[in-house]
Design an enzyme around this catalytic site. Structure first.
Site, PDB file in Angstrom:
ATOM      1  N   LYS A  13       0.825  -1.213   0.000  1.00  0.00           N
ATOM      2  CA  LYS A  13       0.000   0.000   0.000  1.00  0.00           C
ATOM      3  C   LYS A  13       0.861   1.266   0.000  1.00  0.00           C
ATOM      4  O   LYS A  13       0.615   2.179  -0.778  1.00  0.00           O
ATOM      5  CB  LYS A  13      -0.909   0.042   1.238  1.00  0.00           C
ATOM      6  CG  LYS A  13      -1.980  -1.014   1.272  1.00  0.00           C
ATOM      7  CD  LYS A  13      -2.998  -0.743   2.390  1.00  0.00           C
ATOM      8  CE  LYS A  13      -2.399  -0.689   3.775  1.00  0.00           C
ATOM      9  NZ  LYS A  13      -1.801  -1.936   4.249  1.00  0.00           N
ATOM     10  N   ARG A  88      -9.575   0.824   8.963  1.00  0.00           N
ATOM     11  CA  ARG A  88      -9.046  -0.522   9.195  1.00  0.00           C
ATOM     12  C   ARG A  88     -10.095  -1.419   9.843  1.00  0.00           C
ATOM     13  O   ARG A  88      -9.819  -2.580  10.132  1.00  0.00           O
ATOM     14  CB  ARG A  88      -7.832  -0.441  10.094  1.00  0.00           C
ATOM     15  CG  ARG A  88      -6.512  -0.655   9.334  1.00  0.00           C
ATOM     16  CD  ARG A  88      -5.397  -0.585  10.333  1.00  0.00           C
ATOM     17  NE  ARG A  88      -4.175  -1.201   9.941  1.00  0.00           N
ATOM     18  CZ  ARG A  88      -3.163  -0.576   9.356  1.00  0.00           C
ATOM     19  NH1 ARG A  88      -3.280   0.663   8.970  1.00  0.00           N
ATOM     20  NH2 ARG A  88      -2.038  -1.220   9.148  1.00  0.00           N
ATOM     21  N   ARG A 122      11.306  -6.372   5.201  1.00  0.00           N
ATOM     22  CA  ARG A 122      11.199  -4.958   4.836  1.00  0.00           C
ATOM     23  C   ARG A 122      12.154  -4.097   5.665  1.00  0.00           C
ATOM     24  O   ARG A 122      12.300  -4.305   6.863  1.00  0.00           O
ATOM     25  CB  ARG A 122       9.747  -4.507   5.065  1.00  0.00           C
ATOM     26  CG  ARG A 122       9.499  -3.043   4.800  1.00  0.00           C
ATOM     27  CD  ARG A 122       8.044  -2.767   4.608  1.00  0.00           C
ATOM     28  NE  ARG A 122       7.240  -2.975   5.806  1.00  0.00           N
ATOM     29  CZ  ARG A 122       5.920  -2.840   5.818  1.00  0.00           C
ATOM     30  NH1 ARG A 122       5.264  -2.543   4.724  1.00  0.00           N
ATOM     31  NH2 ARG A 122       5.245  -3.040   6.935  1.00  0.00           N
ATOM     32  N   ARG A 152      11.524  -1.759  11.190  1.00  0.00           N
ATOM     33  CA  ARG A 152      10.495  -1.281  12.124  1.00  0.00           C
ATOM     34  C   ARG A 152      10.258  -2.311  13.224  1.00  0.00           C
ATOM     35  O   ARG A 152      10.211  -3.507  12.959  1.00  0.00           O
ATOM     36  CB  ARG A 152       9.172  -1.063  11.356  1.00  0.00           C
ATOM     37  CG  ARG A 152       9.033   0.329  10.798  1.00  0.00           C
ATOM     38  CD  ARG A 152       7.888   0.429   9.808  1.00  0.00           C
ATOM     39  NE  ARG A 152       6.616  -0.105  10.269  1.00  0.00           N
ATOM     40  CZ  ARG A 152       5.492  -0.057   9.546  1.00  0.00           C
ATOM     41  NH1 ARG A 152       5.496   0.501   8.345  1.00  0.00           N
ATOM     42  NH2 ARG A 152       4.362  -0.568  10.000  1.00  0.00           N
ATOM     43  N   ARG A 163      -0.405  -8.649  13.671  1.00  0.00           N
ATOM     44  CA  ARG A 163      -0.970  -7.681  12.721  1.00  0.00           C
ATOM     45  C   ARG A 163      -1.780  -8.386  11.635  1.00  0.00           C
ATOM     46  O   ARG A 163      -2.837  -7.897  11.219  1.00  0.00           O
ATOM     47  CB  ARG A 163       0.155  -6.863  12.070  1.00  0.00           C
ATOM     48  CG  ARG A 163       0.802  -5.903  13.048  1.00  0.00           C
ATOM     49  CD  ARG A 163       2.080  -5.318  12.491  1.00  0.00           C
ATOM     50  NE  ARG A 163       1.858  -4.429  11.373  1.00  0.00           N
ATOM     51  CZ  ARG A 163       2.790  -4.102  10.483  1.00  0.00           C
ATOM     52  NH1 ARG A 163       3.989  -4.630  10.563  1.00  0.00           N
ATOM     53  NH2 ARG A 163       2.521  -3.269   9.510  1.00  0.00           N
TER      54      ARG A 163
HETATM   55  P1  AMP Z   1       0.825   0.763   8.925  1.00  0.00           P
HETATM   56  O1  AMP Z   1       2.042   1.565   8.714  1.00  0.00           O
HETATM   57  O2  AMP Z   1      -0.357   1.237   8.134  1.00  0.00           O
HETATM   58  O3  AMP Z   1       1.060  -0.724   8.778  1.00  0.00           O
HETATM   59  O4  AMP Z   1       0.391   0.982  10.471  1.00  0.00           O
HETATM   60  C1  AMP Z   1       1.245   0.619  11.528  1.00  0.00           C
HETATM   61  C2  AMP Z   1       0.423   0.439  12.790  1.00  0.00           C
HETATM   62  O5  AMP Z   1      -0.220   1.688  13.135  1.00  0.00           O
HETATM   63  C3  AMP Z   1      -0.705  -0.572  12.705  1.00  0.00           C
HETATM   64  O6  AMP Z   1      -0.266  -1.910  12.915  1.00  0.00           O
HETATM   65  C4  AMP Z   1      -1.627  -0.083  13.822  1.00  0.00           C
HETATM   66  O7  AMP Z   1      -1.129  -0.449  15.089  1.00  0.00           O
HETATM   67  C5  AMP Z   1      -1.498   1.434  13.695  1.00  0.00           C
HETATM   68  N1  AMP Z   1      -2.535   1.955  12.768  1.00  0.00           N
HETATM   69  C6  AMP Z   1      -2.344   2.462  11.513  1.00  0.00           C
HETATM   70  N2  AMP Z   1      -3.503   2.810  10.957  1.00  0.00           N
HETATM   71  C7  AMP Z   1      -4.472   2.510  11.869  1.00  0.00           C
HETATM   72  C8  AMP Z   1      -5.886   2.605  11.884  1.00  0.00           C
HETATM   73  N3  AMP Z   1      -6.577   3.055  10.827  1.00  0.00           N
HETATM   74  N4  AMP Z   1      -6.536   2.207  13.002  1.00  0.00           N
HETATM   75  C9  AMP Z   1      -5.881   1.759  14.079  1.00  0.00           C
HETATM   76  N5  AMP Z   1      -4.550   1.605  14.129  1.00  0.00           N
HETATM   77  C10 AMP Z   1      -3.842   1.975  13.036  1.00  0.00           C
END
Ligand code: AMP
Length: 206
Positions: A13, A88, A122, A152, A163
């Site tokens: 994404k 999400r 990654r 990360r 996740r």
């Molecule tokens: P990402 O970089 O999109 O994979 O997001 C990393 C982490 O941020 C996720 O595993 C969640 O813990 C948190 N996060 C990101 N977007 C959301 C969302 N829309 N709702 C809740 N937690 C989020």
């Protein structure tokens, strides 16, 4: 053009979002990036977010929805936006429906067995967030801004499994939610980056 990018962690994404936003001149709004910035700056939101992110869980909806609502009120989002990582879950999607309209939802479809390998390998730039993979990267530094690449904390195998479980339970139902609204377009995320982008571009030019 008001867009949402859906897909499991590791579906690509972030990579596609940068390209789409650039092509269409709309802001790329990633809730994950917003949380990581807050964590780096040790803001109150960052402190709360970190406790969930480190466990692979979702940050509570009250916090996340408000961040997005405020971000969408900013000037640059008035001509369109690309949401990456939001919504999400169904609750967030329903909350979004109250303050923004969505034109198209692009779902990047990737086989589950490929996701873990992609995420665990990654490496991301600590400054601009650009993604790399250990099997193809040629340096430990970002080729865009020269910053050191990092692994990360939430890309470690234990957290990745959590996740992916959260994705299957909470986020996947959004595919049907947007399909029923006639807004969903799925693309094959197993293809090469440029091919996926081409497929997305075709969908958006319809
Ligand atoms: P990402 O970089 O999109 O994979 O997001 C990393 C982490 O941020 C996720 O595993 C969640 O813990 C948190 N996060 C990101 N977007 C959301 C969302 N829309 N709702 C809740 N937690 C989020």
């Amino acid at each position: 053009m008001n867009l949402i990018l859906l897909g499991a962690p590791g579906a690509g994404k972030g990579t596609q979002a940068v390209k789409i936003a650039q092509k269409h001149g709309i802001p790329h709004i990633s809730t994950g990036d917003i949380f990581r910035k807050n964590i780096k700056e040790q803001t109150p939101i960052g402190v709360v977010a970190k406790s969930y992110i480190d466990k692979g869980q979702l940050v509570p909806d009250e916090v996340t929805v408000e961040i997005v609502r405020l971000r969408l009120m900013e000037e640059d989002a008035q001509k369109g936006f690309l949401l990456d990582g939001f919504p999400r879950n169904i609750e967030q999607a329903k909350a979004l429906d109250k303050f923004a309209s969505v034109d198209t939802v692009i779902n990047i479809d990737v086989r589950l067995d490929a996701l873990c390998e992609r995420i665990c390998g990654r490496r991301v730039c600590g400054k601009c967030g650009k993604s790399f993979h250990i099997t193809t990267m040629t340096s430990e530094f970002c080729d865009e801004c020269g910053e050191k690449l990092i692994h990360r904390d939430d890309d470690q195998p234990e957290t990745v499994n959590a996740r992916l479980a959260v994705y299957a339970k909470s986020t996947q139902p959004l595919i049907d939610y947007y399909k029923e609204q006639g807004k969903l377009e799925s693309v094959d995320g197993m293809k090469k980056i440029d091919e996926v982008f081409e497929e997305i571009s075709k969908v958006l030019s319809k």
